[in-house]
Design an enzyme around this catalytic site. Structure first.
Site, PDB file in Angstrom:
ATOM      1  N   HIS A  55      -4.216   8.440  -2.319  1.00 33.06           N
ATOM      2  CA  HIS A  55      -5.409   9.075  -1.398  1.00 33.06           C
ATOM      3  C   HIS A  55      -6.146   9.899  -2.527  1.00 33.06           C
ATOM      4  O   HIS A  55      -5.305  10.437  -3.288  1.00 33.06           O
ATOM      5  CB  HIS A  55      -4.730   9.758  -0.381  1.00 33.06           C
ATOM      6  N   ASP A  58      -4.068  13.080  -2.830  1.00 31.77           N
ATOM      7  CA  ASP A  58      -2.794  13.069  -3.435  1.00 31.77           C
ATOM      8  C   ASP A  58      -2.610  13.492  -4.949  1.00 31.77           C
ATOM      9  O   ASP A  58      -1.840  14.085  -5.505  1.00 31.77           O
ATOM     10  CB  ASP A  58      -2.110  11.677  -3.414  1.00 31.77           C
ATOM     11  N   MET A  89      -4.551   0.191  -5.786  1.00 32.89           N
ATOM     12  CA  MET A  89      -5.280   0.385  -4.511  1.00 32.89           C
ATOM     13  C   MET A  89      -5.584   1.767  -4.315  1.00 32.89           C
ATOM     14  O   MET A  89      -4.820   2.818  -5.093  1.00 32.89           O
ATOM     15  CB  MET A  89      -4.247  -0.180  -3.306  1.00 32.89           C
ATOM     16  N   GLU A 182      -5.888  -1.223   7.808  1.00 28.50           N
ATOM     17  CA  GLU A 182      -4.412  -0.969   8.095  1.00 28.50           C
ATOM     18  C   GLU A 182      -4.399  -0.677   9.695  1.00 28.50           C
ATOM     19  O   GLU A 182      -4.960   0.403   9.969  1.00 28.50           O
ATOM     20  CB  GLU A 182      -3.751   0.157   7.440  1.00 28.50           C
ATOM     21  N   LYS A 184      -2.378   0.665  13.303  1.00 33.00           N
ATOM     22  CA  LYS A 184      -1.276   1.361  14.044  1.00 33.00           C
ATOM     23  C   LYS A 184      -1.402   1.394  15.267  1.00 33.00           C
ATOM     24  O   LYS A 184      -2.457   2.189  15.542  1.00 33.00           O
ATOM     25  CB  LYS A 184      -1.088   2.668  13.165  1.00 33.00           C
ATOM     26  N   GLU A 218       1.321  -3.230   8.023  1.00 34.15           N
ATOM     27  CA  GLU A 218       2.485  -2.482   7.621  1.00 34.15           C
ATOM     28  C   GLU A 218       3.489  -2.837   8.491  1.00 34.15           C
ATOM     29  O   GLU A 218       3.357  -2.942   9.864  1.00 34.15           O
ATOM     30  CB  GLU A 218       2.122  -1.086   7.681  1.00 34.15           C
ATOM     31  N   HIS A 221       4.403  -0.569  11.373  1.00 33.20           N
ATOM     32  CA  HIS A 221       3.127  -0.273  12.301  1.00 33.20           C
ATOM     33  C   HIS A 221       3.415  -1.462  13.528  1.00 33.20           C
ATOM     34  O   HIS A 221       2.928  -1.354  14.652  1.00 33.20           O
ATOM     35  CB  HIS A 221       1.963  -0.131  11.690  1.00 33.20           C
ATOM     36  N   ASP A 246       1.925  -3.440   3.269  1.00 28.15           N
ATOM     37  CA  ASP A 246       2.596  -2.157   3.354  1.00 28.15           C
ATOM     38  C   ASP A 246       4.206  -2.574   3.662  1.00 28.15           C
ATOM     39  O   ASP A 246       4.282  -2.604   4.924  1.00 28.15           O
ATOM     40  CB  ASP A 246       1.908  -0.876   4.105  1.00 28.15           C
ATOM     41  N   ASP A 256       7.245   6.341  13.700  1.00 23.43           N
ATOM     42  CA  ASP A 256       6.918   5.675  12.249  1.00 23.43           C
ATOM     43  C   ASP A 256       7.687   6.033  11.147  1.00 23.43           C
ATOM     44  O   ASP A 256       7.666   6.946  10.606  1.00 23.43           O
ATOM     45  CB  ASP A 256       5.420   6.138  11.835  1.00 23.43           C
ATOM     46  N   ASP A 258       9.023   4.540   8.374  1.00 27.94           N
ATOM     47  CA  ASP A 258       8.499   4.077   6.858  1.00 27.94           C
ATOM     48  C   ASP A 258       9.959   4.152   5.916  1.00 27.94           C
ATOM     49  O   ASP A 258      10.073   4.847   4.954  1.00 27.94           O
ATOM     50  CB  ASP A 258       7.972   5.402   6.342  1.00 27.94           C
ATOM     51  N   ASP A 292       5.244   1.222   1.365  1.00 24.03           N
ATOM     52  CA  ASP A 292       4.761   2.525   1.942  1.00 24.03           C
ATOM     53  C   ASP A 292       5.785   2.971   2.656  1.00 24.03           C
ATOM     54  O   ASP A 292       5.948   2.883   3.976  1.00 24.03           O
ATOM     55  CB  ASP A 292       3.472   2.053   2.845  1.00 24.03           C
TER      56      ASP A 292
HETATM   57  C1  GLT Z   1      -0.252   7.532   5.674  1.00 26.37           C
HETATM   58  C2  GLT Z   1       0.088   6.256   6.663  1.00 26.37           C
HETATM   59  C3  GLT Z   1       0.310   5.045   6.004  1.00 26.37           C
HETATM   60  C4  GLT Z   1      -0.953   4.532   5.259  1.00 26.37           C
HETATM   61  C5  GLT Z   1      -1.551   5.597   4.180  1.00 26.37           C
HETATM   62  C6  GLT Z   1      -2.687   5.222   3.844  1.00 26.37           C
HETATM   63  S1  GLT Z   1      -1.214   7.263   4.655  1.00 26.37           S
HETATM   64  O1  GLT Z   1       1.259   7.811   5.018  1.00 26.37           O
HETATM   65  O2  GLT Z   1       1.454   6.521   7.217  1.00 26.37           O
HETATM   66  O3  GLT Z   1       0.775   4.001   6.858  1.00 26.37           O
HETATM   67  O4  GLT Z   1      -0.759   3.333   4.695  1.00 26.37           O
HETATM   68  O5  GLT Z   1      -3.659   5.958   4.373  1.00 26.37           O
HETATM   69 MN    MN Z   2       3.952   3.996   8.480  1.00 26.67          MN
HETATM   70 MN    MN Z   3       0.768   2.244   5.547  1.00 26.74          MN
END
Ligand code: GLT
Ligand code: MN
Ligand code: MN
Length: 391
Positions: A55, A58, A89, A182, A184, A218, A221, A246, A256, A258, A292
């Site tokens: 980002h 970041d 990206m 993306e 969510k 993702e 998500h 992702d 979420d 991750d 991600d």
């Molecule tokens: C954030 C989010 C991710 C996105 C990123 C891109 S930022 O961490 O949870 O799923 O992909 O903005």
């Molecule tokens: Mn996520």
């Molecule tokens: Mn993501």
């Protein structure tokens, strides 16, 4: 070194925000120190990654002067070239600053929408300067709790205006850049607009420059919405819209998470890698394999690199398992398509004649239904490949 060590050809990437995650959550403070971006580049290269994504903030802290920005970018570029890394990206942080508390592009306040467009144009310039070819849009704050605050149709129209505007900007600058949207379903908002990849795929068809816009699905998500990730990815691939992905892991019905790729629902991860790698004989996804995800909050910095290596290693192991599964004669026999030369030509491309012939076919529904499909056998074969006792 073994067959599962990553190489540049694998096109594995991580975000600065992923390995740089300090473990802060709504209930507790950071457990790890922030890592300087050039150091992340060096460490990711040592782990075998191909690229690093970011980002705007970041790399360049929010509100930095132009001189500070340029100095940071110079040092970062030097690290990329010293360690043979690229930035495939880039994206914009449109969720961290309080100005975005009620959305960025969908906000009711034109000042907020203008600020979001301005910030994104600057961040696109930064991404392109670093060599990015894909630009991700994750609208984390584009949603609502008090849903009466705006007509959701207006939110959709504002999102369309913003994306059309930014496509126009990219074209006007002659940038070689594509957008990836993306989805969510919720978090951080109570509900987020365009909750799934399917919603995004339809929305893209309504955009002015739809050819330059695809999706960035993702794992976590889609699972949060209770949906099978590989089906969303398949639909995107089939539509030629899988521009980025992702990868992570998630327990269904949770926040979420991750998590490290493949660390939950190994069967889903296997089916996903099988799809992306085209081991069934279908087309292979050619874009970056982006993780991600972040390390458990229990980890120190060494644990972060264990996490990063683990993501890539599991992907490569699953790829080998998928190749073996699809090469297994017992599997091939079970999934070989049933062909019927008398029927197949009638099933696509309507004509009145085909409709008449279809009506005339003598199909015994009971006899057809009586045939067992042996999917128990097929699924068990998959489990045995996955568990490493076959192939
Ligand atoms: C954030 C989010 C991710 C996105 C990123 C891109 S930022 O961490 O949870 O799923 O992909 O903005
Ligand atoms: Mn996520
Ligand atoms: Mn993501």
């Amino acid at each position: 070194m073994d067959a599962f060590n990553p190489t540049k050809d694998d096109r594995f990437t991580f975000g600065l925000w992923t390995v740089g995650n300090t473990g802060r959550d709504p209930f507790g403070d950071a457990v790890r120190k922030p890592l300087a971006p050039p150091y992340v580049v060096k460490k990711l290269a040592e782990c075998g990654a191909w690229g690093v994504n970011l980002h705007d903030n970041d790399l360049v802290p929010f509100g930095s002067s132009a001189a500070t920005r340029d100095a940071i970018v110079r040092d970062f570029k030097a690290a990329l070239s010293d360690h043979g890394m690229c930035v495939p990206m880039a994206t914009t942080n449109l969720f961290g600053h309080p100005i975005f508390k009620d959305g960025a592009f969908s906000s009711n306040d034109p000042k907020v929408r203008a600020f979001a467009l301005k910030k994104t144009m600057d961040a696109i310039d930064l991404g392109v300067e670093l060599g990015a070819k894909i630009y991700v849009f994750w609208g984390g704050r584009e949603g609502a709790e008090a849903d009466a605050c705006r007509d959701p149709r207006v939110a959709i129209q504002r999102m369309r205006d913003a994306l059309d505007f930014l496509c126009g900007y990219v074209r006007d600058q002659n940038y070689d850049l594509k957008f990836a949207l993306e989805a969510k379903p919720n978090e951080p908002r109570g509900d987020i607009y365009f909750p799934t990849t399917g919603h995004m795929l339809h929305f893209i068809e309504t955009l002015h420059h739809k050819d330059m816009v695809g999706v960035n699905p993702e794992v976590a998500h889609e699972n949060m919405a209770g949906l099978p990730f590989q089906h969303a990815v398949a639909q995107a691939m089939e539509a030629g819209k899988l521009f980025h992905i992702d990868l992570n892991a998630q327990k269904i019905g949770r926040y979420d998470q991750d998590l490290r790729f493949g660390s939950e629902d190994v069967k889903q991860a296997f089916l996903l890698v099988r799809l992306l790698e085209g081991t069934t004989g279908g087309p292979r996804y050619a874009g970056p394999r982006h993780f991600d995800a972040h390390a458990y909050r229990t980890e120190d910095e060494d644990g972060v690199w264990d996490f990063a290596r683990g993501c890539m290693r599991t992907y490569k192991i699953l790829k080998v398992r998928a190749q073996a599964f699809d090469a297994d004669p017992s599997v091939r026999e079970l999934i070989a398509p049933t062909k019927d030369p008398a029927i197949d030509p009638l099933l696509s491309g309507y004509t009145r004649d085909k409709a008449t012939k279809l009506r005339q076919l003598a199909i015994d529904p009971d006899a057809t239904a009586a045939r067992g499909l042996r999917y128990e056998r097929l699924d068990q074969l998959m489990m045995e490949h996955l568990l490493g006792v076959r192939g």
